[in-house]
Design a protein around this motif. Structure first.
Motif, short mmCIF file in Angstrom:
data_model
loop_
_atom_site.label_atom_id
_atom_site.label_comp_id
_atom_site.label_asym_id
_atom_site.label_seq_id
_atom_site.Cartn_x
_atom_site.Cartn_y
_atom_site.Cartn_z
N SER A 165 66.95 72.07 24.91
CA SER A 165 68.08 72.16 23.68
C SER A 165 67.96 73.56 22.52
O SER A 165 68.42 74.10 22.13
CB SER A 165 68.92 71.45 23.31
N ASP B 159 73.78 66.75 30.84
CA ASP B 159 74.31 65.90 29.91
C ASP B 159 73.48 65.27 28.67
O ASP B 159 73.96 65.13 28.39
CB ASP B 159 75.45 64.75 30.57
N TYR C 244 73.59 67.03 25.68
CA TYR C 244 74.92 67.59 25.42
C TYR C 244 74.76 67.21 23.95
O TYR C 244 74.99 68.55 22.96
CB TYR C 244 75.38 66.48 25.49
N THR C 245 74.69 66.32 23.41
CA THR C 245 74.25 66.12 21.50
C THR C 245 73.43 66.71 21.47
O THR C 245 73.72 67.75 20.39
CB THR C 245 73.46 64.63 21.27
N ARG D 49 74.75 70.41 20.92
CA ARG D 49 76.34 70.33 20.47
C ARG D 49 75.45 70.67 18.80
O ARG D 49 76.37 71.69 18.09
CB ARG D 49 77.10 69.14 20.27
N ARG E 278 73.57 72.70 17.88
CA ARG E 278 73.20 74.26 17.90
C ARG E 278 75.01 75.26 17.32
O ARG E 278 74.03 75.85 16.93
CB ARG E 278 72.47 74.66 18.67
N HIS E 279 75.57 74.54 17.73
CA HIS E 279 76.97 74.74 16.99
C HIS E 279 76.90 76.45 17.87
O HIS E 279 77.43 77.31 17.69
CB HIS E 279 77.02 75.12 16.01
N HIS F 135 81.77 78.48 22.71
CA HIS F 135 82.07 79.15 24.14
C HIS F 135 82.28 80.54 24.16
O HIS F 135 82.07 80.85 24.19
CB HIS F 135 83.78 78.85 23.74
N GLN G 293 83.76 65.86 26.04
CA GLN G 293 82.26 66.23 25.88
C GLN G 293 82.92 67.38 26.73
O GLN G 293 82.44 68.92 25.88
CB GLN G 293 81.31 65.63 26.60
N ALA H 197 85.06 70.27 24.77
CA ALA H 197 84.73 70.01 23.38
C ALA H 197 83.61 71.86 23.52
O ALA H 197 83.43 72.43 22.50
CB ALA H 197 84.02 68.80 22.97
N ILE H 198 83.25 71.29 24.28
CA ILE H 198 81.76 72.62 24.46
C ILE H 198 82.81 74.17 25.40
O ILE H 198 81.78 75.39 25.47
CB ILE H 198 80.96 72.42 25.09
#
Length: 124
Positions: free
Chosen positions: A27, A45, A48-49, A52, A54-55, A58, A77, A80-81
């Motif tokens: 990531s 997964d 995932y954190t 996230r 990295r913003h 979508h 989750q 959310a992404i």
């Protein structure tokens, strides 16, 4: 295809049998352009954190791969992404293989094997 995974496993999702070229990156190392331009992105997964943080915006074609089959938090989750689907590792990945081929214009599908199937039994 871009596979984002911080797992030390070389194939965290189970895609090695698929002939579509895959680029595996942790990531922190994938670039915004790689993310934006990849025909399909598969996010492990377990990453995932970090993803996230990295913003990333979508985008269509983002799929979340779930390693822990008992994790009920994965669906919020995924929403959310903006993930288009959640797949569970270890399950039948036929849908994902078809989705990978579709995303690449089916350039890597072995049509002869798919259309002809196994050879007929010999008549003895």
């Amino acid at each position: 295809m871009l596979v984002i995974s911080d797992s030390p496993d070389a194939d965290p999702v189970g895609l090695l049998p698929c002939k579509v070229p895959l680029r595996h990156l942790p990531s922190p190392l994938f670039g915004a352009d790689e993310y934006r331009l990849a025909p399909l992105v598969i996010l492990d997964d377990r990453s995932y954190t970090a993803f996230r943080l990295r913003h990333m915006p979508h985008r269509p074609g983002l799929i979340l791969a779930l390693a822990d089959t008992d994790d009920d938090t994965v669906y919020p989750q995924a929403a959310a992404i903006g993930a288009e689907a959640v797949i569970r590792t270890g399950q039948d990945l036929s849908w994902l293989h078809l989705r990978l081929h579709e995303a690449t214009g089916c350039h890597y599908a072995n049509w002869e094997d798919l259309l002809t199937g196994p050879p007929p039994p010999s008549g003895s």
